[in-house]
Design a protein around this motif. Sequence first.
Motif, PDB file in Angstrom:
ATOM      1  N   ALA A  53       0.953  -1.349  -0.030  1.00  8.33           N
ATOM      2  CA  ALA A  53      -0.075  -0.011   0.065  1.00  8.33           C
ATOM      3  C   ALA A  53       0.750   1.150   0.040  1.00  8.33           C
ATOM      4  O   ALA A  53       0.265   2.234  -0.345  1.00  8.33           O
ATOM      5  CB  ALA A  53      -0.702  -0.022   1.142  1.00  8.33           C
ATOM      6  N   GLY A  54       1.914   1.310   0.547  1.00  3.80           N
ATOM      7  CA  GLY A  54       3.253   2.372   0.661  1.00  3.80           C
ATOM      8  C   GLY A  54       2.736   2.995   1.764  1.00  3.80           C
ATOM      9  O   GLY A  54       3.425   4.133   2.407  1.00  3.80           O
ATOM     10  N   HIS A  55       2.023   2.374   2.920  1.00  4.99           N
ATOM     11  CA  HIS A  55       2.133   2.797   4.247  1.00  4.99           C
ATOM     12  C   HIS A  55       3.144   2.436   5.258  1.00  4.99           C
ATOM     13  O   HIS A  55       3.347   3.238   6.171  1.00  4.99           O
ATOM     14  CB  HIS A  55       0.736   2.244   5.199  1.00  4.99           C
ATOM     15  N   GLU A  56       3.850   1.538   4.478  1.00  8.09           N
ATOM     16  CA  GLU A  56       5.337   1.230   5.238  1.00  8.09           C
ATOM     17  C   GLU A  56       6.161   1.092   3.833  1.00  8.09           C
ATOM     18  O   GLU A  56       5.778   0.777   2.884  1.00  8.09           O
ATOM     19  CB  GLU A  56       5.153  -0.213   5.837  1.00  8.09           C
ATOM     20  N   LEU A  73       6.957   5.079  -4.444  1.00 12.47           N
ATOM     21  CA  LEU A  73       5.750   6.003  -4.555  1.00 12.47           C
ATOM     22  C   LEU A  73       4.848   6.071  -3.228  1.00 12.47           C
ATOM     23  O   LEU A  73       4.755   5.089  -2.397  1.00 12.47           O
ATOM     24  CB  LEU A  73       5.145   5.410  -5.977  1.00 12.47           C
ATOM     25  N   PRO A  74       4.197   7.477  -3.067  1.00  4.79           N
ATOM     26  CA  PRO A  74       3.320   7.551  -2.001  1.00  4.79           C
ATOM     27  C   PRO A  74       2.125   6.649  -2.321  1.00  4.79           C
ATOM     28  O   PRO A  74       1.817   6.393  -3.612  1.00  4.79           O
ATOM     29  CB  PRO A  74       3.158   9.050  -1.839  1.00  4.79           C
ATOM     30  N   PRO A  75       1.242   6.385  -1.280  1.00  6.62           N
ATOM     31  CA  PRO A  75       0.033   5.573  -1.543  1.00  6.62           C
ATOM     32  C   PRO A  75      -0.853   5.806  -2.542  1.00  6.62           C
ATOM     33  O   PRO A  75      -1.212   5.188  -3.491  1.00  6.62           O
ATOM     34  CB  PRO A  75      -0.638   5.458  -0.192  1.00  6.62           C
ATOM     35  N   ALA A  76      -1.207   7.180  -2.555  1.00  8.16           N
ATOM     36  CA  ALA A  76      -1.935   7.809  -3.774  1.00  8.16           C
ATOM     37  C   ALA A  76      -1.412   7.639  -5.016  1.00  8.16           C
ATOM     38  O   ALA A  76      -2.149   7.760  -5.992  1.00  8.16           O
ATOM     39  CB  ALA A  76      -2.401   9.338  -3.330  1.00  8.16           C
ATOM     40  N   LYS A  77      -0.175   7.314  -5.511  1.00 11.85           N
ATOM     41  CA  LYS A  77       0.291   7.309  -6.400  1.00 11.85           C
ATOM     42  C   LYS A  77       0.731   5.675  -7.110  1.00 11.85           C
ATOM     43  O   LYS A  77       1.121   5.556  -8.193  1.00 11.85           O
ATOM     44  CB  LYS A  77       1.658   7.997  -6.912  1.00 11.85           C
ATOM     45  N   ARG A  78       0.205   4.808  -6.194  1.00 12.42           N
ATOM     46  CA  ARG A  78       0.552   3.476  -6.709  1.00 12.42           C
ATOM     47  C   ARG A  78      -0.392   2.873  -7.562  1.00 12.42           C
ATOM     48  O   ARG A  78      -0.280   1.486  -7.813  1.00 12.42           O
ATOM     49  CB  ARG A  78       0.634   2.725  -5.369  1.00 12.42           C
ATOM     50  N   GLY A  79      -1.834   3.282  -7.651  1.00 11.08           N
ATOM     51  CA  GLY A  79      -2.688   2.316  -8.048  1.00 11.08           C
ATOM     52  C   GLY A  79      -3.405   1.234  -7.373  1.00 11.08           C
ATOM     53  O   GLY A  79      -4.224   0.284  -7.640  1.00 11.08           O
ATOM     54  N   THR A  80      -3.378   1.427  -6.054  1.00 10.54           N
ATOM     55  CA  THR A  80      -3.841   0.505  -5.000  1.00 10.54           C
ATOM     56  C   THR A  80      -4.863   1.320  -4.081  1.00 10.54           C
ATOM     57  O   THR A  80      -4.720   2.435  -4.134  1.00 10.54           O
ATOM     58  CB  THR A  80      -2.915  -0.154  -4.162  1.00 10.54           C
ATOM     59  N   ALA A  81      -5.690   0.697  -3.403  1.00  8.68           N
ATOM     60  CA  ALA A  81      -6.602   1.078  -2.336  1.00  8.68           C
ATOM     61  C   ALA A  81      -6.673   0.156  -1.212  1.00  8.68           C
ATOM     62  O   ALA A  81      -6.490  -0.881  -1.328  1.00  8.68           O
ATOM     63  CB  ALA A  81      -7.857   1.580  -2.581  1.00  8.68           C
ATOM     64  N   MET A  82      -6.585   0.735   0.131  1.00 11.35           N
ATOM     65  CA  MET A  82      -6.740   0.178   1.241  1.00 11.35           C
ATOM     66  C   MET A  82      -8.149   0.065   1.958  1.00 11.35           C
ATOM     67  O   MET A  82      -8.550   1.212   2.173  1.00 11.35           O
ATOM     68  CB  MET A  82      -5.578   0.675   2.063  1.00 11.35           C
ATOM     69  N   LEU A 159      -6.510  -3.639  -1.324  1.00 14.54           N
ATOM     70  CA  LEU A 159      -5.965  -4.489  -0.373  1.00 14.54           C
ATOM     71  C   LEU A 159      -7.094  -4.169   0.834  1.00 14.54           C
ATOM     72  O   LEU A 159      -7.477  -3.301   1.467  1.00 14.54           O
ATOM     73  CB  LEU A 159      -4.763  -3.495   0.101  1.00 14.54           C
ATOM     74  N   LEU A 160      -7.189  -5.310   1.541  1.00 13.00           N
ATOM     75  CA  LEU A 160      -8.115  -5.579   2.463  1.00 13.00           C
ATOM     76  C   LEU A 160      -7.405  -6.049   3.957  1.00 13.00           C
ATOM     77  O   LEU A 160      -6.775  -7.301   3.833  1.00 13.00           O
ATOM     78  CB  LEU A 160      -9.132  -6.451   2.331  1.00 13.00           C
ATOM     79  N   ASP A 161      -7.487  -5.414   5.018  1.00 11.32           N
ATOM     80  CA  ASP A 161      -6.570  -5.918   6.242  1.00 11.32           C
ATOM     81  C   ASP A 161      -7.685  -6.356   7.224  1.00 11.32           C
ATOM     82  O   ASP A 161      -8.411  -5.683   8.001  1.00 11.32           O
ATOM     83  CB  ASP A 161      -5.908  -4.614   6.868  1.00 11.32           C
ATOM     84  N   GLU A 162      -7.764  -7.797   7.122  1.00 11.81           N
ATOM     85  CA  GLU A 162      -8.529  -8.500   8.030  1.00 11.81           C
ATOM     86  C   GLU A 162     -10.139  -7.969   8.222  1.00 11.81           C
ATOM     87  O   GLU A 162     -10.732  -7.615   9.172  1.00 11.81           O
ATOM     88  CB  GLU A 162      -8.238  -8.338   9.460  1.00 11.81           C
ATOM     89  N   PRO A 163     -10.652  -7.870   6.838  1.00 14.23           N
ATOM     90  CA  PRO A 163     -12.054  -6.826   6.761  1.00 14.23           C
ATOM     91  C   PRO A 163     -13.149  -7.661   7.614  1.00 14.23           C
ATOM     92  O   PRO A 163     -14.128  -7.042   7.810  1.00 14.23           O
ATOM     93  CB  PRO A 163     -11.908  -6.987   5.236  1.00 14.23           C
ATOM     94  N   LEU A 164     -13.030  -8.752   7.614  1.00 16.91           N
ATOM     95  CA  LEU A 164     -14.111  -9.534   8.453  1.00 16.91           C
ATOM     96  C   LEU A 164     -14.110  -9.674   9.938  1.00 16.91           C
ATOM     97  O   LEU A 164     -15.072 -10.298  10.379  1.00 16.91           O
ATOM     98  CB  LEU A 164     -14.207 -11.043   7.883  1.00 16.91           C
ATOM     99  N   SER A 165     -12.905  -9.530  10.697  1.00 15.68           N
ATOM    100  CA  SER A 165     -12.677  -9.904  12.043  1.00 15.68           C
ATOM    101  C   SER A 165     -13.705  -9.221  12.867  1.00 15.68           C
ATOM    102  O   SER A 165     -14.059  -9.716  14.048  1.00 15.68           O
ATOM    103  CB  SER A 165     -11.118  -9.653  12.303  1.00 15.68           C
ATOM    104  N   ALA A 166     -14.192  -8.043  12.517  1.00 14.34           N
ATOM    105  CA  ALA A 166     -15.311  -7.472  13.431  1.00 14.34           C
ATOM    106  C   ALA A 166     -16.654  -7.847  13.292  1.00 14.34           C
ATOM    107  O   ALA A 166     -17.363  -7.572  14.140  1.00 14.34           O
ATOM    108  CB  ALA A 166     -15.130  -5.876  13.318  1.00 14.34           C
ATOM    109  N   LEU A 167     -16.961  -8.674  12.461  1.00 20.13           N
ATOM    110  CA  LEU A 167     -18.426  -9.171  12.350  1.00 20.13           C
ATOM    111  C   LEU A 167     -18.457 -10.524  12.951  1.00 20.13           C
ATOM    112  O   LEU A 167     -17.788 -11.379  13.318  1.00 20.13           O
ATOM    113  CB  LEU A 167     -18.311  -9.676  10.714  1.00 20.13           C
TER     114      LEU A 167
END
Length: 326
Positions: A53-56, A73-82, A159-167
């Motif tokens: 993602a570019g966050h690290e 590249l910074p996150p906004a320039k990568r073509g990814t979304a988190m 990019l999905l970071d444990e998206p179902l864990s809170a359900l």
Amino acid sequence: MAEPAQLELVAVTKRYGTTVAVDAIDLKIPAGTYCCLLGPSGCGKSSTLRMIAGHEIASEGDIVLGPHNVTELPPAKRGTAMMFQSYALFPHLTVLDNVAFALKMRGVDKAVRHEKALKLLELVAMTPYAGRLPAQLSGGQQQRVALARALITEPQILLLDEPLSALDPFLRVRMRAELKRLQRELGITFIHVTHGQEEAMALADLVVLMNGGKIEQQGSPREVFNKPRTEFVARFMGGHNVIRTLDGLVAVRTDHLSVSKDTAAGRPARVVDVEYQGAWIHANLMAEDGTDLVALVPEATFDRDPFQVGDVVSVHWDAAAAHPLA
């Protein structure tokens, strides 16, 4: 949506001080793949996702998206979304404005961004809730809004970071089906971090199982489950017994382990616990050498020759059912 693109990680390493979180991993994720990064806490899967993602920033190695090296590249320039685990919706904005927010930051006209946001809300079946605030939504509804918000920038990779864990468990299964449907409809690459092997097997085209900052095994869910390379893979994926034989260590699926009251039919073991699970009887056993074993016995087979806690039985398996471990 944007055209999907292949992602390649080349000898990617992440260090935090003297701690190596991700250790020179190589990984190719074909365009349009649903990939699950799977593993226990601390295995490096979230650090890997955050580097994509570019966050690290990677300590070493390259991240290549399509023909472009995006490592610096910074996150906004990568073509990814988190899509974050917490959903991170803005509490003071309506659902519609939450989804449209990224386009507002890009200076897109209000009418245009709202039109696009409404199309995405329709995709995730949230159109009737466009005027509500996040606090007026259930957890599953908030997740759908977070998905729509991530997709509005037309990423090549979501990019999905444990998206179902809170359900809750019931909703988790429903949302699994929704995520898979969305990924098929959009045709873009999804990279999904989870520590749940059942979730990974249900969703993924490609499972990447990590351990200690390295990739332990990768492949289709069926490949990884049926042909575990190592003891770690067999134990983490579950559904296997790890047994030491004269020829070495093997994995035998729990549903391929037969239990008989004829003690001459195989290895002796004592029945520790018996659980009725509908079509199957789940039996916990202990072999003579202290190895814990599990057998899933079909209900009809159990009824023909039932056993109970404390019984000494024999366990056996076909040679073809034993998969050698490295």
